[in-house]
Scaffold this motif. Structure first.
Motif, PDB file in Angstrom:
ATOM      1  N   UNK A  47     -14.689  12.849   6.715  1.00  0.00           N
ATOM      2  CA  UNK A  47     -14.353  11.816   5.739  1.00  0.00           C
ATOM      3  C   UNK A  47     -12.836  11.632   5.675  1.00  0.00           C
ATOM      4  N   UNK A  48     -12.441  10.558   4.988  1.00  0.00           N
ATOM      5  CA  UNK A  48     -11.021  10.249   4.804  1.00  0.00           C
ATOM      6  C   UNK A  48     -10.801   9.914   3.337  1.00  0.00           C
ATOM      7  N   UNK A  49      -9.904  10.654   2.699  1.00  0.00           N
ATOM      8  CA  UNK A  49      -9.561  10.404   1.300  1.00  0.00           C
ATOM      9  C   UNK A  49      -8.135   9.880   1.235  1.00  0.00           C
ATOM     10  N   UNK A  50      -7.991   8.674   0.704  1.00  0.00           N
ATOM     11  CA  UNK A  50      -6.675   8.034   0.565  1.00  0.00           C
ATOM     12  C   UNK A  50      -6.302   8.002  -0.910  1.00  0.00           C
ATOM     13  N   UNK A  51      -5.191   8.653  -1.251  1.00  0.00           N
ATOM     14  CA  UNK A  51      -4.702   8.605  -2.622  1.00  0.00           C
ATOM     15  C   UNK A  51      -3.968   7.302  -2.878  1.00  0.00           C
ATOM     16  N   UNK A  52      -4.099   6.785  -4.090  1.00  0.00           N
ATOM     17  CA  UNK A  52      -3.482   5.499  -4.434  1.00  0.00           C
ATOM     18  C   UNK A  52      -2.502   5.714  -5.570  1.00  0.00           C
ATOM     19  N   UNK A  53      -1.243   5.426  -5.307  1.00  0.00           N
ATOM     20  CA  UNK A  53      -0.210   5.434  -6.337  1.00  0.00           C
ATOM     21  C   UNK A  53       0.311   4.016  -6.522  1.00  0.00           C
ATOM     22  N   UNK A  54       1.213   3.852  -7.454  1.00  0.00           N
ATOM     23  CA  UNK A  54       1.613   2.499  -7.832  1.00  0.00           C
ATOM     24  C   UNK A  54       2.121   1.690  -6.644  1.00  0.00           C
ATOM     25  N   UNK A  55       2.933   2.312  -5.805  1.00  0.00           N
ATOM     26  CA  UNK A  55       3.503   1.566  -4.682  1.00  0.00           C
ATOM     27  C   UNK A  55       3.308   2.305  -3.353  1.00  0.00           C
ATOM     28  N   UNK A  56       2.322   3.170  -3.275  1.00  0.00           N
ATOM     29  CA  UNK A  56       2.149   3.911  -2.027  1.00  0.00           C
ATOM     30  C   UNK A  56       0.722   4.403  -1.865  1.00  0.00           C
ATOM     31  N   UNK A  60       7.365  -0.890  -2.401  1.00  0.00           N
ATOM     32  CA  UNK A  60       7.631  -0.974  -3.832  1.00  0.00           C
ATOM     33  C   UNK A  60       7.747  -2.417  -4.299  1.00  0.00           C
ATOM     34  N   UNK A  61       6.755  -3.228  -3.979  1.00  0.00           N
ATOM     35  CA  UNK A  61       6.678  -4.601  -4.453  1.00  0.00           C
ATOM     36  C   UNK A  61       5.354  -4.790  -5.181  1.00  0.00           C
ATOM     37  N   UNK A  62       5.381  -5.639  -6.205  1.00  0.00           N
ATOM     38  CA  UNK A  62       4.166  -5.827  -6.994  1.00  0.00           C
ATOM     39  C   UNK A  62       3.103  -6.599  -6.226  1.00  0.00           C
ATOM     40  N   UNK A  63       3.425  -7.132  -5.062  1.00  0.00           N
ATOM     41  CA  UNK A  63       2.421  -7.811  -4.255  1.00  0.00           C
ATOM     42  C   UNK A  63       1.902  -6.952  -3.124  1.00  0.00           C
ATOM     43  N   UNK A  64       2.272  -5.670  -3.111  1.00  0.00           N
ATOM     44  CA  UNK A  64       1.877  -4.799  -2.007  1.00  0.00           C
ATOM     45  C   UNK A  64       0.410  -4.408  -2.124  1.00  0.00           C
ATOM     46  N   UNK A  65      -0.140  -3.929  -1.020  1.00  0.00           N
ATOM     47  CA  UNK A  65      -1.549  -3.523  -1.001  1.00  0.00           C
ATOM     48  C   UNK A  65      -1.798  -2.310  -1.905  1.00  0.00           C
ATOM     49  N   UNK A  66      -0.928  -1.273  -1.917  1.00  0.00           N
ATOM     50  CA  UNK A  66      -1.179  -0.168  -2.859  1.00  0.00           C
ATOM     51  C   UNK A  66      -1.215  -0.635  -4.310  1.00  0.00           C
ATOM     52  N   UNK A  67      -0.276  -1.510  -4.693  1.00  0.00           N
ATOM     53  CA  UNK A  67      -0.233  -1.993  -6.068  1.00  0.00           C
ATOM     54  C   UNK A  67      -1.482  -2.805  -6.406  1.00  0.00           C
ATOM     55  N   UNK A  68      -2.012  -3.518  -5.425  1.00  0.00           N
ATOM     56  CA  UNK A  68      -3.218  -4.324  -5.640  1.00  0.00           C
ATOM     57  C   UNK A  68      -4.381  -3.440  -6.113  1.00  0.00           C
ATOM     58  N   UNK A  69      -4.532  -2.256  -5.524  1.00  0.00           N
ATOM     59  CA  UNK A  69      -5.583  -1.334  -5.949  1.00  0.00           C
ATOM     60  C   UNK A  69      -5.199  -0.625  -7.246  1.00  0.00           C
ATOM     61  N   UNK A  70      -3.920  -0.237  -7.329  1.00  0.00           N
ATOM     62  CA  UNK A  70      -3.456   0.563  -8.464  1.00  0.00           C
ATOM     63  C   UNK A  70      -3.561  -0.212  -9.781  1.00  0.00           C
ATOM     64  N   UNK A  71      -3.264  -1.499  -9.747  1.00  0.00           N
ATOM     65  CA  UNK A  71      -3.230  -2.285 -10.994  1.00  0.00           C
ATOM     66  C   UNK A  71      -4.583  -2.357 -11.668  1.00  0.00           C
ATOM     67  N   UNK A 101      -7.348 -12.448 -13.007  1.00  0.00           N
ATOM     68  CA  UNK A 101      -8.776 -12.650 -12.768  1.00  0.00           C
ATOM     69  C   UNK A 101      -9.359 -11.643 -11.781  1.00  0.00           C
ATOM     70  N   UNK A 102      -8.541 -11.113 -10.881  1.00  0.00           N
ATOM     71  CA  UNK A 102      -9.070 -10.203  -9.859  1.00  0.00           C
ATOM     72  C   UNK A 102      -9.326  -8.821 -10.452  1.00  0.00           C
ATOM     73  N   UNK A 103     -10.335  -8.148  -9.940  1.00  0.00           N
ATOM     74  CA  UNK A 103     -10.666  -6.785 -10.374  1.00  0.00           C
ATOM     75  C   UNK A 103     -11.399  -6.104  -9.227  1.00  0.00           C
ATOM     76  N   UNK A 104     -10.659  -5.396  -8.397  1.00  0.00           N
ATOM     77  CA  UNK A 104     -11.242  -4.795  -7.204  1.00  0.00           C
ATOM     78  C   UNK A 104     -12.207  -3.671  -7.554  1.00  0.00           C
TER      79      UNK A 104
END
Length: 529
Positions: free
Chosen positions: A54-63, A75-86, A120-123
């Motif tokens: 398996x693969x476990x990926x930790x999600x932080x605000x910008x990483x 470290x941008x609010x449009x980044x992929x990590x932030x998309x999940x974190x928010x 509106x988005x909620x992953x």
């Protein structure tokens, strides 16, 4: 598979995912390059899962993290990590049974949610509704409770069982009229609501109700709007770069290909000036991938890419990057070190400066990893940076070149045997002992007469196992000197262990001779020996 290899493979998977995500945001899933990147991404992920379950990926605000270490940062609010974190996601899991259809559906959901406005988005909810078999996620309980409103008082429903079991439905007068006129109940309800909207009476009431329930102050509302606008716009640069790279993939005309590269170079220089190394590094990574994916017969494109790198190195100003660091204009240090790693050995002096200057253990670790990566290909450039005035950096450099075991570096290490810093001298001796070549052995033998006992002991330990008869003879000669018995117990023990390891008749005879000297009236030092 060791930890370093797993970390490297996961980092490659994450970076490829980010690239694929950028393409999917611009082009349809049927697009040739989207299909190529998604298939390549699934292949790498599948290979990893076959080897590691398996693969476990930790999600932080910008990483994104793996095994506690950052593998991607933006470290941008449009980044992929932030998309999940928010949306409250803290970890993402992929299991070995992952199928291609399931993974592609996962990518489509991410793409769909990312195109929605942030409010509106909620992953998390999207994944919960889909309930993947081999893709799981973790969101903290307190976040989920806030999202689904567990602390809201539940409405109590009272059911009259006697009325329920009669099997009878009583219609309102208007429902009876509609049914009599052949109009469905659904149509009558829709018509009623449409009429209410036309009059505007319910709309006004709804707006008044929403306004009365707003708890944000004016300042908070402005801050929220600014954040949302920033979120909508931050990805524009990334999308522009993706578009230019897509043009490069498809462009057949050599002149137009070159002009597009010039546009990317100009964009790159602007990012470096602004301290936006996430975008600058993204360009370099993408161009390397483009070069690797060029088919045979595209040598002209390959040559133009080489010229791009030549221009980049000519325009590269390490002092400008250093100024950006000193003036706190760097917003993403992980991206900065990744960028310097892609620049190559030319960036080593700046990486060394950052290693020496930063007080953050996290950033120093990033600098150390970059030094190791670049030093493997250019150990001589690495040693150019070693100085007694920078002991921490010098010790790190000696440790790196020791791991390389490159026989060419022993002459460069010789200068540090006379360093006033004992730690540097000891580290140098260990490095020479690791090399084991004739030149290194000769350098170590010179340390046998060093005034510092700890240096002499370490030199003997580093020489242990040598078959050089000159060195063995020299140590045997030390046993015959009058001053030998005055040495410390630890130093004599080290010398005896060295001789025992040679398993030679010469050593056996010398040790036997020492034992025979112990008579009835021998001095305590001799007896100890």
């Amino acid at each position: 598979m060791d930890k370093k290899q797993r970390l490297r493979e996961v980092s490659e998977i994450i970076h490829l995912w980010v690239k694929t995500f950028g393409l999917m945001k611009i082009f349809t899933v049927e697009h040739e390059n989207v299909r190529k990147f998604t298939s390549q991404l699934f292949g790498k992920l599948k290979d990893y899962l076959e080897k590691n379950f398996n693969l476990e990926i930790g999600i932080q605000e910008f990483s994104f993290t793996f095994d506690g270490k950052s593998v991607y940062a933006d470290e941008q609010s449009g980044s992929l990590p932030f998309f999940f974190y928010k949306d409250g996601m803290a970890a993402l899991y992929f299991n070995r049974g992952l199928r291609k259809k399931e993974f592609f559906e996962f990518l489509e959901i991410v793409k769909h949610e990312s195109h929605l406005p942030p409010e509106e988005s909620d992953i998390v909810s999207a994944f919960w509704e889909r309930d993947f078999v081999n893709i799981r996620y973790f969101a903290p309980d307190e976040f989920l409770e806030a999202q689904i409103g567990l602390d809201v008082e539940a409405v109590e429903y009272v059911v009259d069982r006697e009325e329920l079991y009669k099997g009878r439905i009583d219609l309102l007068p208007e429902d009876q009229k509609a049914l009599f006129n052949g109009v469905s109940l659904t149509e009558s309800i829709l018509e009623a609501e449409a009429g209410a909207l036309d009059t505007g009476q319910d709309v006004d009431q709804a707006e008044g109700s929403a306004e009365s329930e707003t708890l944000l102050s004016t300042a908070e509302d402005e801050a929220l709007q600014e954040m949302l606008n920033s979120y909508r716009q931050t990805s524009l640069d990334g999308e522009l770069n993706s578009l230019l790279l897509e043009i490069l993939y498809l462009e057949e005309d050599s002149a137009k290909f070159g002009r597009t590269l010039d546009a990317l170079l100009e964009s790159h220089q602007q990012y470096v000036t602004e301290g936006d190394f996430a975008q600058a590094d993204d360009i370099l990574v993408s161009l390397n991938e483009l070069k690797d994916n060029l088919a045979s017969g595209q040598e002209e494109k390959r040559d133009q890419l080489e010229r791009f790198w030549d221009k980049l190195r000519q325009n590269l100003s390490l002092p400008d990057i250093r100024n950006a660091y000193e003036q706190a204009r760097v917003h993403n240090y992980a991206a900065l070190f990744s960028y310097l790693g892609h620049i190559g050995p030319d960036a080593l002096p700046l990486v060394g400066f950052l290693y020496s200057e930063t007080k953050s253990p996290r950033y120093q670790s990033m600098a150390r990893d970059t030094l190791r990566e670049l030093g493997r290909s250019a150990p001589e450039h690495l040693l150019d940076m070693a100085q007694n005035s920078r002991p921490a950096l010098t010790l790190e450099i000696i440790e790196i070149v020791k791991e390389l075991a490159d026989l060419r570096i022993s002459p460069r290490l010789a200068g540090f045997l006379n360093s006033p810093n004992p730690d540097i001298r000891q580290s140098t001796i260990r490095a020479l002992g690791q090399l084991r070549d004739l030149r290194s052995v000769r350098l170590l033998s010179a340390c046998l007469q060093d005034p510092d006992e700890s240096i002499r002991i370490l030199a003997v330990q580093s020489l242990k196992g040598t078959e050089d008869e000159t060195i063995i003879g020299r140590i045997l000669g030390m046993l015959k000197e009058k001053s030998f018995h005055t040495l410390s117990r630890a130093e004599k023990q080290t010398l005896f262990e060295f001789l025992a390891d040679t398993r030679s008749q010469r050593s056996l005879n010398a040790l036997g001779s020492l034992i025979r000297k112990v008579g009835r009236f021998a001095r305590p030092r001799v007896i100890e020996t």
